[in-house]
Structure formats: C-alpha cells, structure tokens
Design an enzyme around this catalytic site. Structure first.
Site, PDB file in Angstrom:
ATOM      1  N   ASP A  48      72.029  22.317  19.632  1.00 56.22           N
ATOM      2  CA  ASP A  48      71.843  22.090  21.074  1.00 56.22           C
ATOM      3  C   ASP A  48      70.484  22.579  21.565  1.00 56.22           C
ATOM      4  OD1 ASP A  48      72.271  24.791  20.848  1.00 56.22           O
ATOM      5  OD2 ASP A  48      74.116  24.828  22.026  1.00 56.22           O
TER       6      ASP A  48
ATOM      7  N   HIS B   5      78.494  22.143  22.871  1.00 56.76           N
ATOM      8  CA  HIS B   5      77.229  22.782  22.471  1.00 56.76           C
ATOM      9  C   HIS B   5      76.661  22.180  21.179  1.00 56.76           C
ATOM     10  CE1 HIS B   5      77.070  26.071  25.402  1.00 56.76           C
ATOM     11  NE2 HIS B   5      78.385  26.175  25.275  1.00 56.76           N
TER      12      HIS B   5
ATOM     13  N   ASP C 139      69.432  31.716  19.194  1.00 60.09           N
ATOM     14  CA  ASP C 139      68.983  30.617  18.348  1.00 60.09           C
ATOM     15  C   ASP C 139      67.484  30.656  18.055  1.00 60.09           C
ATOM     16  OD1 ASP C 139      71.633  29.968  18.554  1.00 60.09           O
ATOM     17  OD2 ASP C 139      71.316  28.457  20.076  1.00 60.09           O
TER      18      ASP C 139
ATOM     19  N   LYS D 244      73.769  31.998  22.543  1.00 65.72           N
ATOM     20  CA  LYS D 244      73.046  32.726  21.514  1.00 65.72           C
ATOM     21  C   LYS D 244      71.550  32.488  21.633  1.00 65.72           C
ATOM     22  CE  LYS D 244      75.259  35.560  19.127  1.00 65.72           C
ATOM     23  NZ  LYS D 244      74.770  36.934  19.041  1.00 65.72           N
TER      24      LYS D 244
ATOM     25  N   ASP E 170      67.737  25.873  24.963  1.00 66.11           N
ATOM     26  CA  ASP E 170      68.957  25.057  25.058  1.00 66.11           C
ATOM     27  C   ASP E 170      69.135  24.773  26.545  1.00 66.11           C
ATOM     28  OD1 ASP E 170      71.541  24.166  25.422  1.00 66.11           O
ATOM     29  OD2 ASP E 170      72.509  25.792  24.312  1.00 66.11           O
TER      30      ASP E 170
ATOM     31  N   ARG F  63      81.390  31.280  20.135  1.00 65.13           N
ATOM     32  CA  ARG F  63      81.218  32.224  21.252  1.00 65.13           C
ATOM     33  C   ARG F  63      80.252  33.355  20.917  1.00 65.13           C
ATOM     34  NH1 ARG F  63      85.141  30.695  25.015  1.00 65.13           N
ATOM     35  NH2 ARG F  63      86.493  29.138  24.081  1.00 65.13           N
TER      36      ARG F  63
ATOM     37  N   GLN G 154      50.879  29.690   1.021  1.00 65.50           N
ATOM     38  CA  GLN G 154      49.958  29.404  -0.091  1.00 65.50           C
ATOM     39  C   GLN G 154      48.663  30.224  -0.043  1.00 65.50           C
ATOM     40  OE1 GLN G 154      52.588  26.435  -1.598  1.00 65.50           O
ATOM     41  NE2 GLN G 154      50.761  27.185  -2.603  1.00 65.50           N
TER      42      GLN G 154
ATOM     43  N   ASP H  18      70.225  27.403  14.676  1.00 64.56           N
ATOM     44  CA  ASP H  18      71.135  27.254  15.817  1.00 64.56           C
ATOM     45  C   ASP H  18      72.407  28.049  15.551  1.00 64.56           C
ATOM     46  OD1 ASP H  18      71.993  26.339  18.316  1.00 64.56           O
ATOM     47  OD2 ASP H  18      73.133  24.701  17.406  1.00 64.56           O
ATOM     48  N   LYS H  19      73.003  28.571  16.645  1.00 63.88           N
ATOM     49  CA  LYS H  19      74.253  29.347  16.611  1.00 63.88           C
ATOM     50  C   LYS H  19      74.112  30.669  15.879  1.00 63.88           C
ATOM     51  CE  LYS H  19      76.494  25.973  18.683  1.00 63.88           C
ATOM     52  NZ  LYS H  19      75.405  25.472  19.578  1.00 63.88           N
TER      53      LYS H  19
ATOM     54  N   TYR I  15      76.692  37.182  28.838  1.00 69.45           N
ATOM     55  CA  TYR I  15      76.601  36.199  27.761  1.00 69.45           C
ATOM     56  C   TYR I  15      76.205  34.830  28.304  1.00 69.45           C
ATOM     57  CZ  TYR I  15      77.435  33.598  23.569  1.00 69.45           C
ATOM     58  OH  TYR I  15      77.254  32.801  22.475  1.00 69.45           O
TER      59      TYR I  15
HETATM   60  C1  F6R Z   1      77.529  29.359  20.940  1.00 71.61           C
HETATM   61  C2  F6R Z   1      78.074  28.882  22.167  1.00 71.61           C
HETATM   62  C3  F6R Z   1      79.460  28.409  22.145  1.00 71.61           C
HETATM   63  C4  F6R Z   1      80.231  28.810  23.399  1.00 71.61           C
HETATM   64  C5  F6R Z   1      81.663  28.256  23.343  1.00 71.61           C
HETATM   65  C6  F6R Z   1      82.438  28.538  24.625  1.00 71.61           C
HETATM   66  O1  F6R Z   1      76.230  29.764  21.151  1.00 71.61           O
HETATM   67  O2  F6R Z   1      77.376  28.841  23.153  1.00 71.61           O
HETATM   68  O3  F6R Z   1      80.120  28.817  20.986  1.00 71.61           O
HETATM   69  O4  F6R Z   1      80.264  30.203  23.525  1.00 71.61           O
HETATM   70  O5  F6R Z   1      81.638  26.872  23.134  1.00 71.61           O
HETATM   71  O6  F6R Z   1      81.741  28.013  25.705  1.00 71.61           O
HETATM   72  P1  F6R Z   1      82.353  28.015  27.200  1.00 71.61           P
HETATM   73  O7  F6R Z   1      82.704  29.436  27.509  1.00 71.61           O
HETATM   74  O8  F6R Z   1      81.224  27.500  28.044  1.00 71.61           O
HETATM   75  O9  F6R Z   1      83.525  27.118  27.179  1.00 71.61           O
HETATM   76 MG    MG Z   2      71.731  26.601  20.333  1.00 73.99          MG
HETATM   77 MG    MG Z   3      74.448  25.403  24.079  1.00 75.23          MG
END
Ligand code: F6R
Ligand code: MG
Ligand code: MG
Length: 368
Positions: free
Chosen positions: A55, A21, A236, A234, A14, A268, A244, A134-135, A231
C-alpha cells in the site's frame, strides 16, 4: 554533464489503498508520475522512478539540490497530497493516512512520509539498490545491513578485497531517546550488536566506507506512531545501498535476504513474521495483512539519470528463501495471539491493545 554531487532521494508514503491495506490504486500512481514528470521538465529533478510496494508509493528521485531540500520534499508532499485526493475520491481505504498535517512545513521528516537520501559524487559507474518493504518497520534493515557490511560469510569482499578490508562505520539511531552513536567495524562489532539486535529501538541509519569515507547506505527511520502518538499504520521503511568497487557487490547485498529473518509488522503492526523477498508485482500482502515484503530495484546512475530498474527478487534464486519464509509464516500463524508471534506488550503500546486493556482494568483484584 553535471559535476556537482548528485542526490538520490527515496521518499515514501501510504496515502490510501485498494482493497483494505493491499496496494495503491493505478490512478494514484498516474497522478504521482505526472507531478514528477513536470518537475523533471522544470529541471527540479534529474530523473525519477515511481514504485508501488503493497500500500506504499515510493518516489525514487535524483537531483542536484542536496539532501533535505525543501523543494524536493515539497514536491514529494504535493505528489502524495494529489494521490491522497484520488484515494479520497474513490473512497479507498485509509486515504491520506501518512500525511499527518494539512500544510507542508519545509521537510517531510516528522510529517508522516519515510525518507532515505544519499548525496555523493557519481562514480565512473554507479550501481545502486533501492530496498522497499511493506508491513514492517525500520528495524527490518538491521540484520541485512549488518550482513552486507560486516559479515564475511555474506560479503566475502570484506576478506579478499583490499578496498573493503578496513571495514565500515555504522551510524545507529536510538528511536526512543532520539540519540545517535557510531561504531567502527570490525573492531567494535560486539558493541554494535548490543544495540542493533533490538531493532524495535535501535536502527542502522547510515553506513560509511572506512577506506574513503563514502556514504554507502542510508535508511528511513521515521516512526509514525511516535510522531502521531497513536497507531496510524506501520512505518514500512526504505533503504538505499550503493554497490561495487570497494562497496559490497550487488550479489553480496542481495545475499543478505537469502535467509528470511523475522521482523515486526504484519497484521495490525502487532506480530512477528518472516520478511519475504518478492518482485514488485508480487508485493501484495494479502495473507493476514502480510507476510511483510521486501522489493529490491537496481539502477545504474548515468549523470543523474536512473538507468533501470532491475527487479532483483524476481529471480528464481530467491524461490527457496520464499518457500522458507512461507513455512515460517505457517508456523508462527499457528501461535495466534500468543507471543512470540504477537509482539511483546511493551511494543504494543501504540496499537489499539491498550484500549482493550484499559476497559478490563477494573476487573483486577489484589492477590492475597
Ligand atoms: C498494517 C495495517 C493493517 C491494519 C489492519 C486493521 O500496517 O495497517 O494491518 O492495522 O488492517 O486496520 P483497521 O483498524 O483500519 O481496520
Ligand atoms: Mg504499507
Ligand atoms: Mg495502509
């Protein structure tokens, strides 16, 4: 025609997205494709396909340089750097997110991108499925891989195909202690389940056929937060499954996603939600940065060439799985910040939650 073993490398990252995202920008995909097209002309790659799930950008590449090739990983790194540059130029969100270093050091593992690779002798006919989610995180593959390779209620071939009846070997990685262990199924079924039932820590990395030792499946198990120490989004994950003729049939492999299971991820990276099987065009996680999605692209390999893809979850046969997943999502969302919708505290240690807890620490008084 090549007689050397072929390598199928799926490398994803990503490196920025539109809007928030949600999805990679088409200009990012264009530069990535240009890189891979040039590498194919230069015969570094045999073939390639670029996918976009949410993303994430997934580079699906075939070549004859083996797994962990510095040249192939370097190519992926350069392609992602170029896409990140586009994202920066357009001020897209989280531009360059998964590229945790400024300089490539020989292998993208540990540098942010996710990698799944399999090197094998191409069979007279070689159907493969590339799963991309994703996510969510790499533990999302534990339950479906278990179903595909160990559950006769999903894969009837385990019962009635003599080529599968011996079972499969599962290689499991402990992502906290950085150790690995193998289990031979069906004999060690209960031992395997002790660990893979905790997908936040133990992930299935590879699956081998016991009949002929063939590597049948491989996943990406990179944990961004453990690499970066904080952090950064994720992980992903991606997963390759060969199908087969002594391995699970395509339909058995896909059946593992007919009953949506709960995975960690979503908003998040801090919640449990159902894994929604969708077509690539529907992989836009707009609701509460979710629900987590999985896309399955199928290819037939032809002397290293990727013939396809077939976008499997575009099929109406998965409509009911989607309805069920969305119902589960509604229910869990109503729990808001309460567990078990929100992840347990120990799984939130790499998110921004400890910063808030730290601020409130002084408010606690001993209980008399
Ligand atoms: C999931 C992800 C999003 C962000 C969320 C907050 O993988 O990346 O859910 O955690 O959109 O993002 P910020 O802290 O950058 O506003
Ligand atoms: Mg992603
Ligand atoms: Mg992202």
């Amino acid at each position: 025609m090549e007689t050397k073993p072929v390598t199928l490398s799926v490398i994803k990252a990503d490196v920025g997205s539109l809007v928030g995202h949600v999805q990679a920008h088409p200009d990012m995909l264009t530069v990535v494709k240009e890189h891979l097209a040039r590498a194919t002309e230069d015969q570094l790659l045999a073939d390639y396909h670029v996918a976009n799930v949410g993303d994430d950008i997934e580079l699906i590449m075939t070549h004859y340089r083996g797994s962990d090739s510095e040249k192939i990983h370097g190519l992926a790194w350069d392609a992602f750097m170029a896409a990140a540059e586009v994202a920066r130029r357009l001020k897209l969100y989280a531009a360059g997110q998964d590229l945790l270093s400024d300089a490539f050091s020989g292998n993208v593992k540990g540098m942010g991108p996710g990698v799944a690779e399999i090197t094998f002798n191409e069979r007279p006919s070689e159907p493969v499925v590339v799963f991309m989610a994703d996510k969510t995180d790499p533990g999302a593959w534990n339950l479906p891989l278990y179903k595909m390779f160990a559950d006769p209620f999903t894969t009837i071939g385990l019962v009635i195909d003599p080529k599968m009846h011996d079972g499969f070997i599962f290689e499991v990685h402990d992502l906290v202690e950085h150790k690995k262990v193998t289990f031979s199924l069906p004999e060690e079924l209960y031992d395997l389940l002790v660990f893979i039932g905790s997908p936040g820590r133990y992930c299935i990395k590879r699956v081998y056929s016991k009949k002929n030792g063939e590597l049948a499946a491989a996943t990406s198990t990179q944990r961004l937060n453990q690499i970066a120490g904080r952090y950064v989004g994720k992980d992903d994950p991606v997963c390759i499954v060969r199908c087969q003729n002594g391995l699970p049939a395509v339909g058995e492999v896909l059946e593992a996603f007919a009953e949506p299971h709960l995975v960690a991820g979503w908003m998040r990276g801090s919640h449990y939600g159902p894994l929604l099987p969708v077509a690539e065009a529907d992989s836009r996680p707009t609701r509460f940065d979710g629900p987590a999605r999985v896309v399955a692209l199928g290819f037939q390999l032809c002397n290293g060439r990727l013939v396809g893809p077939v976008d499997f979850f575009a099929d109406k046969g998965f409509d009911r799985a989607r309805e069920k997943a969305l119902e589960l999502a509604d229910y869990l969302r109503r729990l808001g910040p309460f567990e078990p919708h929100r992840l347990a505290l120990d799984h939130l240690e790499y998110t921004t939650l400890p910063l808030v807890a730290e601020k409130l620490k002084g408010r606690f008084q001993p209980i008399e």
